[in-house]
Write a protein that holds these residues in place. Structure first.
Motif, PDB file in Angstrom:
ATOM      1  N   PRO A 150       0.818  -1.220   0.000  1.00  0.00           N
ATOM      2  CA  PRO A 150       0.000   0.000   0.000  1.00  0.00           C
ATOM      3  C   PRO A 150       0.850   1.268   0.000  1.00  0.00           C
ATOM      4  CG  PRO A 150      -0.867  -1.586   1.573  1.00  0.00           C
ATOM      5  CD  PRO A 150       0.442  -2.132   1.107  1.00  0.00           C
ATOM      6  N   PHE A 151       1.939   1.256   0.761  1.00  0.00           N
ATOM      7  CA  PHE A 151       2.817   2.432   0.816  1.00  0.00           C
ATOM      8  C   PHE A 151       3.480   2.676  -0.533  1.00  0.00           C
ATOM      9  CE2 PHE A 151       7.232   4.027   1.674  1.00  0.00           C
ATOM     10  CZ  PHE A 151       6.877   5.329   1.986  1.00  0.00           C
ATOM     11  N   VAL A 152       3.955   1.619  -1.186  1.00  0.00           N
ATOM     12  CA  VAL A 152       4.617   1.766  -2.486  1.00  0.00           C
ATOM     13  C   VAL A 152       3.650   2.345  -3.518  1.00  0.00           C
ATOM     14  CG1 VAL A 152       5.685   0.518  -4.405  1.00  0.00           C
ATOM     15  CG2 VAL A 152       6.331  -0.028  -2.052  1.00  0.00           C
ATOM     16  N   LYS A 179      -9.661  15.848  13.252  1.00  0.00           N
ATOM     17  CA  LYS A 179     -11.027  15.632  13.745  1.00  0.00           C
ATOM     18  C   LYS A 179     -11.649  14.337  13.232  1.00  0.00           C
ATOM     19  CE  LYS A 179     -11.257  19.662  15.863  1.00  0.00           C
ATOM     20  NZ  LYS A 179     -11.318  19.756  17.344  1.00  0.00           N
ATOM     21  N   THR A 180     -11.370  13.993  11.969  1.00  0.00           N
ATOM     22  CA  THR A 180     -12.095  12.879  11.332  1.00  0.00           C
ATOM     23  C   THR A 180     -11.274  11.613  11.136  1.00  0.00           C
ATOM     24  OG1 THR A 180     -11.485  13.546   9.078  1.00  0.00           O
ATOM     25  CG2 THR A 180     -13.446  14.587  10.050  1.00  0.00           C
ATOM     26  N   HIS A 181      -9.946  11.761  10.953  1.00  0.00           N
ATOM     27  CA  HIS A 181      -9.050  10.636  10.650  1.00  0.00           C
ATOM     28  C   HIS A 181      -9.447   9.907   9.367  1.00  0.00           C
ATOM     29  CE1 HIS A 181      -7.420  11.391  14.583  1.00  0.00           C
ATOM     30  NE2 HIS A 181      -8.567  11.127  15.161  1.00  0.00           N
ATOM     31  N   LYS A 182     -10.072  10.632   8.438  1.00  0.00           N
ATOM     32  CA  LYS A 182     -10.457  10.049   7.144  1.00  0.00           C
ATOM     33  C   LYS A 182      -9.308  10.266   6.149  1.00  0.00           C
ATOM     34  CE  LYS A 182     -14.726   8.934   8.313  1.00  0.00           C
ATOM     35  NZ  LYS A 182     -15.197   7.526   8.340  1.00  0.00           N
ATOM     36  N   TYR A 183      -8.230   9.530   6.328  1.00  0.00           N
ATOM     37  CA  TYR A 183      -7.005   9.785   5.565  1.00  0.00           C
ATOM     38  C   TYR A 183      -7.143   9.418   4.085  1.00  0.00           C
ATOM     39  CZ  TYR A 183      -4.936  10.517  10.121  1.00  0.00           C
ATOM     40  OH  TYR A 183      -4.656  11.002  11.367  1.00  0.00           O
ATOM     41  N   LYS A 184      -7.580   8.213   3.808  1.00  0.00           N
ATOM     42  CA  LYS A 184      -7.664   7.803   2.400  1.00  0.00           C
ATOM     43  C   LYS A 184      -8.715   8.616   1.652  1.00  0.00           C
ATOM     44  CE  LYS A 184      -8.535   4.067  -0.834  1.00  0.00           C
ATOM     45  NZ  LYS A 184      -8.728   2.618  -1.071  1.00  0.00           N
ATOM     46  N   GLU A 185      -9.869   8.792   2.260  1.00  0.00           N
ATOM     47  CA  GLU A 185     -10.942   9.526   1.599  1.00  0.00           C
ATOM     48  C   GLU A 185     -10.521  10.952   1.267  1.00  0.00           C
ATOM     49  OE1 GLU A 185     -11.079   7.846   4.379  1.00  0.00           O
ATOM     50  OE2 GLU A 185     -12.781   6.467   4.418  1.00  0.00           O
ATOM     51  N   THR A 186      -9.841  11.596   2.219  1.00  0.00           N
ATOM     52  CA  THR A 186      -9.389  12.972   2.000  1.00  0.00           C
ATOM     53  C   THR A 186      -8.314  13.031   0.917  1.00  0.00           C
ATOM     54  OG1 THR A 186      -9.810  13.403   4.346  1.00  0.00           O
ATOM     55  CG2 THR A 186      -8.515  15.040   3.150  1.00  0.00           C
ATOM     56  N   THR A 187      -7.426  12.041   0.899  1.00  0.00           N
ATOM     57  CA  THR A 187      -6.360  11.995  -0.105  1.00  0.00           C
ATOM     58  C   THR A 187      -6.942  11.854  -1.508  1.00  0.00           C
ATOM     59  OG1 THR A 187      -4.896  10.939   1.513  1.00  0.00           O
ATOM     60  CG2 THR A 187      -4.232  10.819  -0.791  1.00  0.00           C
ATOM     61  N   GLY A 242      -1.086  13.862   2.116  1.00  0.00           N
ATOM     62  CA  GLY A 242      -0.310  12.713   1.665  1.00  0.00           C
ATOM     63  C   GLY A 242       0.681  12.244   2.700  1.00  0.00           C
ATOM     64  N   PHE A 243       1.320  13.199   3.422  1.00  0.00           N
ATOM     65  CA  PHE A 243       2.225  12.854   4.520  1.00  0.00           C
ATOM     66  C   PHE A 243       1.502  11.986   5.546  1.00  0.00           C
ATOM     67  CE2 PHE A 243       5.500  16.595   4.548  1.00  0.00           C
ATOM     68  CZ  PHE A 243       6.232  15.918   3.590  1.00  0.00           C
ATOM     69  N   GLU A 244       0.351  12.491   6.001  1.00  0.00           N
ATOM     70  CA  GLU A 244      -0.361  11.796   7.073  1.00  0.00           C
ATOM     71  C   GLU A 244      -0.891  10.431   6.615  1.00  0.00           C
ATOM     72  OE1 GLU A 244      -0.934  12.621  10.479  1.00  0.00           O
ATOM     73  OE2 GLU A 244       0.826  13.735   9.860  1.00  0.00           O
ATOM     74  N   PHE A 245      -1.322  10.342   5.359  1.00  0.00           N
ATOM     75  CA  PHE A 245      -1.771   9.051   4.837  1.00  0.00           C
ATOM     76  C   PHE A 245      -0.605   8.066   4.818  1.00  0.00           C
ATOM     77  CE2 PHE A 245      -3.654   6.592   1.025  1.00  0.00           C
ATOM     78  CZ  PHE A 245      -4.361   5.742   1.872  1.00  0.00           C
ATOM     79  N   ALA A 246       0.578   8.553   4.464  1.00  0.00           N
ATOM     80  CA  ALA A 246       1.768   7.696   4.472  1.00  0.00           C
ATOM     81  C   ALA A 246       2.091   7.213   5.881  1.00  0.00           C
ATOM     82  CB  ALA A 246       2.967   8.454   3.885  1.00  0.00           C
ATOM     83  N   MET A 247       1.977   8.109   6.885  1.00  0.00           N
ATOM     84  CA  MET A 247       2.207   7.702   8.278  1.00  0.00           C
ATOM     85  C   MET A 247       1.218   6.624   8.694  1.00  0.00           C
ATOM     86  SD  MET A 247       4.757   9.582   8.945  1.00  0.00           S
ATOM     87  CE  MET A 247       5.183  10.064   7.278  1.00  0.00           C
ATOM     88  N   GLU A 248      -0.017   6.764   8.213  1.00  0.00           N
ATOM     89  CA  GLU A 248      -1.056   5.783   8.516  1.00  0.00           C
ATOM     90  C   GLU A 248      -0.725   4.421   7.907  1.00  0.00           C
ATOM     91  OE1 GLU A 248      -4.899   5.318  10.419  1.00  0.00           O
ATOM     92  OE2 GLU A 248      -3.371   6.875  10.441  1.00  0.00           O
ATOM     93  N   PHE A 308      -7.020   2.883  -5.411  1.00  0.00           N
ATOM     94  CA  PHE A 308      -6.761   1.453  -5.170  1.00  0.00           C
ATOM     95  C   PHE A 308      -5.727   1.191  -4.069  1.00  0.00           C
ATOM     96  CE2 PHE A 308      -8.521   1.338  -9.496  1.00  0.00           C
ATOM     97  CZ  PHE A 308      -9.457   0.320  -9.348  1.00  0.00           C
ATOM     98  N   VAL A 309      -5.316   2.242  -3.361  1.00  0.00           N
ATOM     99  CA  VAL A 309      -4.400   2.026  -2.231  1.00  0.00           C
ATOM    100  C   VAL A 309      -5.178   1.355  -1.091  1.00  0.00           C
ATOM    101  CG1 VAL A 309      -2.948   3.108  -0.477  1.00  0.00           C
ATOM    102  CG2 VAL A 309      -2.971   4.019  -2.802  1.00  0.00           C
ATOM    103  N   PRO A 310      -4.766   0.159  -0.656  1.00  0.00           N
ATOM    104  CA  PRO A 310      -5.455  -0.481   0.483  1.00  0.00           C
ATOM    105  C   PRO A 310      -5.267   0.356   1.741  1.00  0.00           C
ATOM    106  CG  PRO A 310      -4.041  -2.043  -0.686  1.00  0.00           C
ATOM    107  CD  PRO A 310      -3.689  -0.677  -1.195  1.00  0.00           C
ATOM    108  N   ASN A 311      -6.329   0.494   2.508  1.00  0.00           N
ATOM    109  CA  ASN A 311      -6.249   1.303   3.728  1.00  0.00           C
ATOM    110  C   ASN A 311      -5.609   0.508   4.857  1.00  0.00           C
ATOM    111  OD1 ASN A 311      -6.567   3.667   5.108  1.00  0.00           O
ATOM    112  ND2 ASN A 311      -8.785   3.784   4.833  1.00  0.00           N
TER     113      ASN A 311
END
Length: 461
Positions: free
Chosen positions: A255-257, A319-327, A371-377, A435-438
């Motif tokens: 997923p990270f790659v 507030k939401t932690h909706k990382y993939k959706e926001t990305t 994108g940074f925060e999604f990567a940390m996730e 298609f990035v797996p969460n």
């Protein structure tokens, strides 16, 4: 019996959390402010010469592509230096990385004071090379500063503010050089303007670098979060073998790659458009007496609106932690915004250009911290510095490729269709991101720790 159970739970939680008292220091905001200032000075120089490409070309008697390299060099040096920079950050910590980044920026900025002679363009490139190499130890720091100094509910906001420094510098880099260095008939007057430009920037960075020497510690005396308590309690010490193992683990994280590829496309397109903004706008508005300043103001609007978007999206993620959706959302809107910019240029309307480029900035700039925060996730609990370094490397390589490609296409087929090629790239990146797996491991860890804290408070009552 119930009292014994409560006492057992209390002791377990005490053992887990009380090795360090948790405390968030007020000076964390001063630390972050210092970082924002020198990150801004560094990123200012990314676009400093490209935004007045036509003036620099005439003054130094060089080609437009050579001037573009003052920006492209920022991206070109990233890939070969990102692993050493991440190694320094992981092995020696925030203070070492902060010092090298600040002092390197001060050195490169000072070198360019000696580049005013018309045959001294090579000194410009030398100074840019030093500054751009220092950037490696700046771009990796926002997630680490946020994690080491800030409370869990402030991490995304602090990270966004750290990225804000880079964006602030880029914004000033778009607007100040066209105001300071005028397109004059007398080249000696242009040389005087360049001297003001170089000395002014040096006067800002030197005091900041000195302040960082005396006021940028490795970490706060007490950790600000349970996550940092656990980080400090780790018995495993840093080693080169461990570092390269962590890099290997990240590269095997599918997923990270996938996210790295998508992130690279988005930031690469943003870098290319920013680098070529002067040339793209002058193709439509070169008849204006203030064409260079108009291009600079357009870049300013792009970055300033983007800074606001970055902060708002950072707060939204906290507030939401909706990382993939926001990305995915910011990526899709990046594509739409560049289309709007294409048609605004075709209509030759300054107001529409300002509006369109503002929307471009809103979503492409906001995508950086998102994108940074999604990567940390996706990579939790891997090191923030190493993750950020690997995330940024392809974006810098693609930035070089896209900038050179956009420049050539702009000459061959014009701005409209050259920008259309960037839209196509952004659409591809949006599909890839979809298609990035969460990965919810970090959120699950935060929830467990939050529940532990609640239980600990209840037991203490």
């Amino acid at each position: 019996m119930e009292d014994n159970k409560d006492e057992t739970n209390f002791n377990l939680l005490q053992d887990k959390h009380d090795n360090h008292q948790i405390k968030a220091y007020k000076r964390r905001w001063i630390i972050l402010t210092f970082f924002i200032v020198y990150a801004a000075v560094n990123s200012y120089q990314w676009i400093e010469y490209s935004i007045i490409n036509n003036i620099i070309t005439r003054y130094y008697n060089v080609t437009p592509v050579m001037v573009d390299w003052t920006s492209i060099i920022y991206m070109a040096l990233y890939a070969p230096l990102v692993i050493p920079a991440s190694y320094i950050l992981d092995k020696h910590g925030l203070r070492a990385a902060g010092l090298i980044g600040a002092l390197g920026t001060a050195l490169g900025t000072s070198i360019k004071v000696f580049s005013i002679g018309r045959d001294s363009f090579w000194i410009v490139l030398l100074g840019q090379a030093v500054v751009s190499a220092s950037q490696l130890l700046i771009l990796c720091l926002p997630p680490r500063i946020a994690a080491v100094w800030f409370k869990p509910n402030e991490v995304s906001t602090a990270c966004s503010l750290g990225v804000f420094g880079t964006q602030l510098g880029a914004a000033l880099g778009f607007v100040l050089p066209p105001m300071i260095v005028q397109n004059r008939e007398n080249v000696d007057e242009i040389g005087h303007d360049l001297k003001v430009l170089c000395w002014g920037l040096t006067a800002v960075i030197i005091p900041t670098a000195i302040a960082i020497i005396f006021y940028f510690p490795m970490q706060p005396p007490k950790p600000p979060s349970i996550t940092q308590v656990e980080e400090r309690n780790r018995t495993e010490k840093f080693s080169g073998k461990l570092f390269f193992h962590s890099v290997s683990v990240l590269m095997k994280n599918v997923p990270f790659v996938i996210h790295v590829i998508a992130y690279g496309i988005n930031i690469g397109v943003f870098s290319a458009v920013g680098t070529l903004l002067n040339q793209l706008i002058l193709r439509y508005f070169k008849h204006l007496p203030d064409a260079e300043e108009f291009a600079g103001r357009a870049g300013l609007v792009m970055i300033v609106i983007g800074m606001v978007g970055s902060i708002l999206f950072g707060i939204f993620l906290d507030k939401t932690h909706k990382y993939k959706e926001t990305t995915v959302c910011t990526y899709l809107m990046s594509s739409v915004s560049v289309v709007a910019f294409m048609f605004a240029l075709e209509m030759k309307s300054k107001i529409l250009v300002y509006l369109a480029i503002g929307v471009v900035g809103l979503f492409t700039n906001a995508y950086m911290p998102v994108g940074f925060e999604f990567a940390m996730e996706l990579t939790y609990p891997s090191s923030e510095g190493t993750t950020t370094g690997l995330l940024m490397a392809p974006s810098q390589v693609l930035g070089v490729v896209f900038a050179l490609m956009l420049g050539q296409l702009n000459v061959l087929i014009g701005p409209f269709w050259s920008l259309a090629s960037q839209v196509l790239l952004l659409v591809v990146g949006t599909v890839i991101t979809w298609f990035v797996p969460n990965n919810l491991k970090r959120q699950e860890a935060f929830k467990r720790r939050k529940n532990d804290d609640i239980l600990l408070k209840e037991i203490k009552r």
